[in-house]
Design a protein around this motif. Structure first.
Motif, PDB file in Angstrom:
ATOM      1  N   VAL A 183       0.852  -1.197   0.000  1.00  0.00           N
ATOM      2  CA  VAL A 183       0.000   0.000   0.000  1.00  0.00           C
ATOM      3  C   VAL A 183       0.886   1.245   0.000  1.00  0.00           C
ATOM      4  N   ASP A 184       0.738   2.053  -1.026  1.00  0.00           N
ATOM      5  CA  ASP A 184       1.509   3.301  -1.115  1.00  0.00           C
ATOM      6  C   ASP A 184       0.640   4.434  -0.579  1.00  0.00           C
ATOM      7  N   SER A 185       0.441   4.423   0.740  1.00  0.00           N
ATOM      8  CA  SER A 185      -0.530   5.342   1.354  1.00  0.00           C
ATOM      9  C   SER A 185      -0.269   6.799   1.023  1.00  0.00           C
ATOM     10  N   TYR A 186       1.002   7.170   0.926  1.00  0.00           N
ATOM     11  CA  TYR A 186       1.330   8.587   0.762  1.00  0.00           C
ATOM     12  C   TYR A 186       1.627   8.960  -0.693  1.00  0.00           C
ATOM     13  N   GLY A 187       1.484   8.013  -1.579  1.00  0.00           N
ATOM     14  CA  GLY A 187       1.796   8.321  -2.984  1.00  0.00           C
ATOM     15  C   GLY A 187       3.227   8.755  -3.158  1.00  0.00           C
ATOM     16  N   SER A 188       4.109   8.139  -2.395  1.00  0.00           N
ATOM     17  CA  SER A 188       5.516   8.557  -2.436  1.00  0.00           C
ATOM     18  C   SER A 188       6.402   7.594  -3.217  1.00  0.00           C
ATOM     19  N   LEU A 189       5.850   6.475  -3.649  1.00  0.00           N
ATOM     20  CA  LEU A 189       6.667   5.519  -4.396  1.00  0.00           C
ATOM     21  C   LEU A 189       6.798   5.939  -5.859  1.00  0.00           C
ATOM     22  N   TYR A 190       7.914   5.544  -6.447  1.00  0.00           N
ATOM     23  CA  TYR A 190       8.155   5.682  -7.881  1.00  0.00           C
ATOM     24  C   TYR A 190       8.106   4.291  -8.500  1.00  0.00           C
ATOM     25  N   PRO A 191       7.988   4.187  -9.812  1.00  0.00           N
ATOM     26  CA  PRO A 191       8.000   2.839 -10.401  1.00  0.00           C
ATOM     27  C   PRO A 191       9.226   2.034  -9.950  1.00  0.00           C
ATOM     28  N   GLU A 192      10.360   2.693  -9.888  1.00  0.00           N
ATOM     29  CA  GLU A 192      11.578   1.973  -9.489  1.00  0.00           C
ATOM     30  C   GLU A 192      11.501   1.474  -8.043  1.00  0.00           C
ATOM     31  N   THR A 193      10.999   2.319  -7.135  1.00  0.00           N
ATOM     32  CA  THR A 193      10.886   1.871  -5.741  1.00  0.00           C
ATOM     33  C   THR A 193       9.752   0.862  -5.587  1.00  0.00           C
ATOM     34  N   ARG A 196      11.135  -2.428  -6.291  1.00  0.00           N
ATOM     35  CA  ARG A 196      11.992  -2.958  -5.216  1.00  0.00           C
ATOM     36  C   ARG A 196      11.165  -3.427  -4.021  1.00  0.00           C
ATOM     37  N   PHE A 197      10.106  -2.694  -3.693  1.00  0.00           N
ATOM     38  CA  PHE A 197       9.194  -3.186  -2.650  1.00  0.00           C
ATOM     39  C   PHE A 197       8.550  -4.498  -3.089  1.00  0.00           C
ATOM     40  N   THR A 198       8.165  -4.546  -4.361  1.00  0.00           N
ATOM     41  CA  THR A 198       7.549  -5.774  -4.881  1.00  0.00           C
ATOM     42  C   THR A 198       8.487  -6.964  -4.683  1.00  0.00           C
ATOM     43  N   GLU A 199       9.740  -6.741  -4.952  1.00  0.00           N
ATOM     44  CA  GLU A 199      10.755  -7.789  -4.796  1.00  0.00           C
ATOM     45  C   GLU A 199      10.776  -8.311  -3.354  1.00  0.00           C
ATOM     46  N   ILE A 200      10.714  -7.378  -2.419  1.00  0.00           N
ATOM     47  CA  ILE A 200      10.733  -7.781  -1.002  1.00  0.00           C
ATOM     48  C   ILE A 200       9.474  -8.567  -0.653  1.00  0.00           C
ATOM     49  N   TYR A 201       8.319  -8.050  -1.052  1.00  0.00           N
ATOM     50  CA  TYR A 201       7.064  -8.737  -0.741  1.00  0.00           C
ATOM     51  C   TYR A 201       7.033 -10.118  -1.383  1.00  0.00           C
ATOM     52  N   LEU A 222       1.450   8.955 -10.253  1.00  0.00           N
ATOM     53  CA  LEU A 222       2.105   7.671 -10.502  1.00  0.00           C
ATOM     54  C   LEU A 222       1.264   6.469 -10.081  1.00  0.00           C
ATOM     55  N   ALA A 223       0.008   6.680  -9.685  1.00  0.00           N
ATOM     56  CA  ALA A 223      -0.778   5.546  -9.176  1.00  0.00           C
ATOM     57  C   ALA A 223      -0.923   4.449 -10.239  1.00  0.00           C
ATOM     58  N   PHE A 224      -1.231   4.837 -11.459  1.00  0.00           N
ATOM     59  CA  PHE A 224      -1.371   3.852 -12.541  1.00  0.00           C
ATOM     60  C   PHE A 224      -0.009   3.257 -12.898  1.00  0.00           C
ATOM     61  N   ALA A 225       0.971   4.113 -13.050  1.00  0.00           N
ATOM     62  CA  ALA A 225       2.323   3.636 -13.405  1.00  0.00           C
ATOM     63  C   ALA A 225       2.821   2.622 -12.382  1.00  0.00           C
ATOM     64  N   ASN A 226       2.679   2.941 -11.102  1.00  0.00           N
ATOM     65  CA  ASN A 226       3.162   2.022 -10.066  1.00  0.00           C
ATOM     66  C   ASN A 226       2.355   0.725 -10.060  1.00  0.00           C
ATOM     67  N   THR A 227       1.059   0.840 -10.331  1.00  0.00           N
ATOM     68  CA  THR A 227       0.206  -0.350 -10.347  1.00  0.00           C
ATOM     69  C   THR A 227       0.661  -1.325 -11.438  1.00  0.00           C
ATOM     70  N   ILE A 228       0.924  -0.802 -12.637  1.00  0.00           N
ATOM     71  CA  ILE A 228       1.310  -1.726 -13.714  1.00  0.00           C
ATOM     72  C   ILE A 228       2.762  -2.181 -13.574  1.00  0.00           C
ATOM     73  N   GLU A 229       3.588  -1.401 -12.901  1.00  0.00           N
ATOM     74  CA  GLU A 229       4.933  -1.897 -12.601  1.00  0.00           C
ATOM     75  C   GLU A 229       4.845  -3.063 -11.619  1.00  0.00           C
ATOM     76  N   ALA A 230       4.081  -2.856 -10.530  1.00  0.00           N
ATOM     77  CA  ALA A 230       3.907  -3.921  -9.537  1.00  0.00           C
ATOM     78  C   ALA A 230       3.344  -5.174 -10.208  1.00  0.00           C
TER      79      ALA A 230
ATOM     80  N   SER B  12      21.046   4.947  -8.753  1.00  0.00           N
ATOM     81  CA  SER B  12      19.829   4.641  -8.002  1.00  0.00           C
ATOM     82  C   SER B  12      18.971   5.890  -7.926  1.00  0.00           C
ATOM     83  N   ILE B  13      17.893   5.760  -7.187  1.00  0.00           N
ATOM     84  CA  ILE B  13      16.955   6.860  -7.030  1.00  0.00           C
ATOM     85  C   ILE B  13      17.601   8.056  -6.299  1.00  0.00           C
ATOM     86  N   MET B  14      18.695   7.814  -5.632  1.00  0.00           N
ATOM     87  CA  MET B  14      19.406   8.871  -4.889  1.00  0.00           C
ATOM     88  C   MET B  14      20.548   9.502  -5.685  1.00  0.00           C
ATOM     89  N   SER B  15      20.856   8.935  -6.846  1.00  0.00           N
ATOM     90  CA  SER B  15      22.049   9.376  -7.582  1.00  0.00           C
ATOM     91  C   SER B  15      21.917  10.799  -8.110  1.00  0.00           C
TER      92      SER B  15
END
Lengths: 331, 331
Positions: A183-193, A196-201, A222-230, B12-15
């Motif tokens: 859940v990206d509650s704050y809308g702070s994730l990017y497709p790249e992040t 990486r979260f997906t990888e962990i989950y 980025l809500a749609f972009a992140n959704t299709i990346e995930a 990375s996202i920080m670069s």
């Protein structure tokens, strides 16, 4: 820490993946914009629309405690009583499943949930913050024993340290939960992040055969972009709402998601008619949601959107001053 | 076909990557929304704002043929005469470079460009369709010999077959061009497809030491997402506009991009003031751009946005009918 496999896309942009499920949470997340005051006609038409569009799950709202919240302060979808859902769907003769959300600590789940065989609800999504994981697991196992499908939606993970998150995932994966949501509650994730979260989950879910879901917010568009990346990396359950209606900047728009998915069961025809007839009037009546600068700020700063929601409510347009306030208030 | 290296994120996202350059094309792409009718005050304030925000290039408009286009039909930034740019920037004492765009076949480049040492323009971006590549290369080499930096913006590549595209890239890489742009003219790319196009462009550009750029459109709310995906895989030149102002659904919003980039030279303070003072009034005056359903349709269908622009201009809101028209008209 579970072993991480190398992150690879699951299928291609043309794939039809049978694991993919679309969940409409227009009433639930959108209800946060209008205190759940939807007309019965709206809900009934949305139900019919979702069925026609091939949506897999429709979320009717929250199952909130009537002891903590005054029923007269909200529309009925804050509480999702069995008889209210049935007044719309009858016995729900469709293939579409029905979900409700229940917040840890803000529901009376031992009182308010019937055994599944007496209920038209199929799935309960248990929302919690990281410190509530043990409470969430108790609730999930209880609801599982009643016969429901269950989800665990761990909120605000962008502010959680990774050690705690991984412990939480390990614990949740040992429960009876069916689906764990990123859940990206704050809308702070990017497709790249997001990837990486997906990888962990995935590293926890795959070895315990749990499904994963994604719920985005549109603070940075980025809500749609992140959704299709995930999705592309193996997340199966995808939340969306009509025109992205949801708290603050809103969610992934259903019309974007259904237009993207290649499974022929999904289509946007009926959704467009619903939008014309019900969503545009809602906006015209003054119900507010969607991307704007104030939400971009809270997203970029990885903050709860409450200040941005207040900015919107107060009809402010001094973005520069607001941004300065945000920065002063960060630490 | 050039050898493809395995696609990996660059940094990375920080670069902070020194190769990254931000190009503001608000006047050029935004000018398509208002026939380039910006006040001098607007242009001057935007110039000052871009400098304060750390923007690397500011595009002033098109260098269009005055034989093909009547000057009285457009604002002056359709033609970008030397004296008009100088009336804003003088000799441009700033570190920010100045670019103009010139369309193959719609400019008189042998007449209208001074030798670089007599001009305040630093870079010329040559825009072309795939069949115009030989003409573009002639123009690029001519402008290079005059002393300008040059770009080649190959438009509408989402509709080009890959064999032709690869031939074109090979040819352009043999020219004197400095930067080759991946242009998502129809807003039909997804982050995943953007990364795959990036891979193809990189395979040609890296071995000939050309730089790459990305120009997105926001038809599916993905202009920013695609821009940062392209960036993460090694594209350096990033186009953006204030509040995403640009034809149809618009472009990547500068405020999203500058908020994302980690190089401390970039900041959004002055941009927010500019938006408050100049962009919001522009919208209030009725200049239209930005994501909406009609653009989503043309993006999803990989089509030129002209029908959606007409839909917008005619103040239609019968999205369902329009979508049906689109589908009937596809093949």
């Amino acid at each position: 820490m579970a072993e991480k496999k190398q992150l690879k896309r699951k299928g291609s942009i043309m794939s039809v993946r049978d694991d993919v499920k679309v969940l409409d949470c227009t009433i639930r997340d959108g209800g946060l914009c209008n205190n759940f005051n939807f007309s019965d006609e709206f809900i009934r038409e949305l139900y019919e629309t979702n069925i026609k569009c091939g949506v897999d799950y429709m979320e009717f709202g929250y199952k909130a405690s009537t002891r903590l919240f005054k029923e007269s302060d909200f529309g009925k979808w804050k509480f999702c009583k069995e008889e209210d859902i049935r007044s719309i769907v009858g016995d729900n003769p469709s293939d579409m499943k029905i979900s409700v959300m229940a917040d840890v600590g803000r529901c009376d789940y031992k009182i308010d949930f019937l055994p599944k065989k007496e209920s038209v609800i199929d799935m309960v999504r248990v929302a919690c913050y990281i410190h509530q994981i043990p409470a969430a697991i108790q609730m999930i196992n209880y609801l599982h024993d009643l016969g429901y499908e269950t989800c665990c939606n761990i909120m605000a993970v962008s502010t959680v340290n990774l050690l705690e998150l991984e412990e939480a995932l390990q614990m949740v994966c040992q429960s009876h939960v069916d689906v764990i949501y990123l859940v990206d509650s704050y809308g702070s994730l990017y497709p790249e992040t997001t990837s990486r979260f997906t990888e962990i989950y995935l590293s926890y879910a795959e070895e315990t055969h749990k499904m994963l879901g994604f719920h985005g917010h549109n603070n940075q568009n980025l809500a749609f972009a992140n959704t299709i990346e995930a999705l592309s990396y193996g997340i199966s359950y995808l939340d969306a709402t009509c025109q992205g209606m949801g708290r603050g900047a809103g969610n992934c728009a259903m019309e974007l998601l259904l237009g993207f998915l290649k499974n022929p069961k999904y289509n946007i025809y009926s959704l467009l008619q619903f939008i014309e007839k019900y969503m545009i009037p809602l906006k015209e009546q003054g119900v507010k949601w969607g991307y704007d600068l104030q939400y971009l700020f809270t997203g970029q700063l990885n903050r709860h959107p409450r200040a941005a929601i207040a900015f919107t409510r107060d009809n402010r347009d001094d973005y520069f001053e607001f941004y300065k306030e945000m920065l002063e208030d960060t630490y």
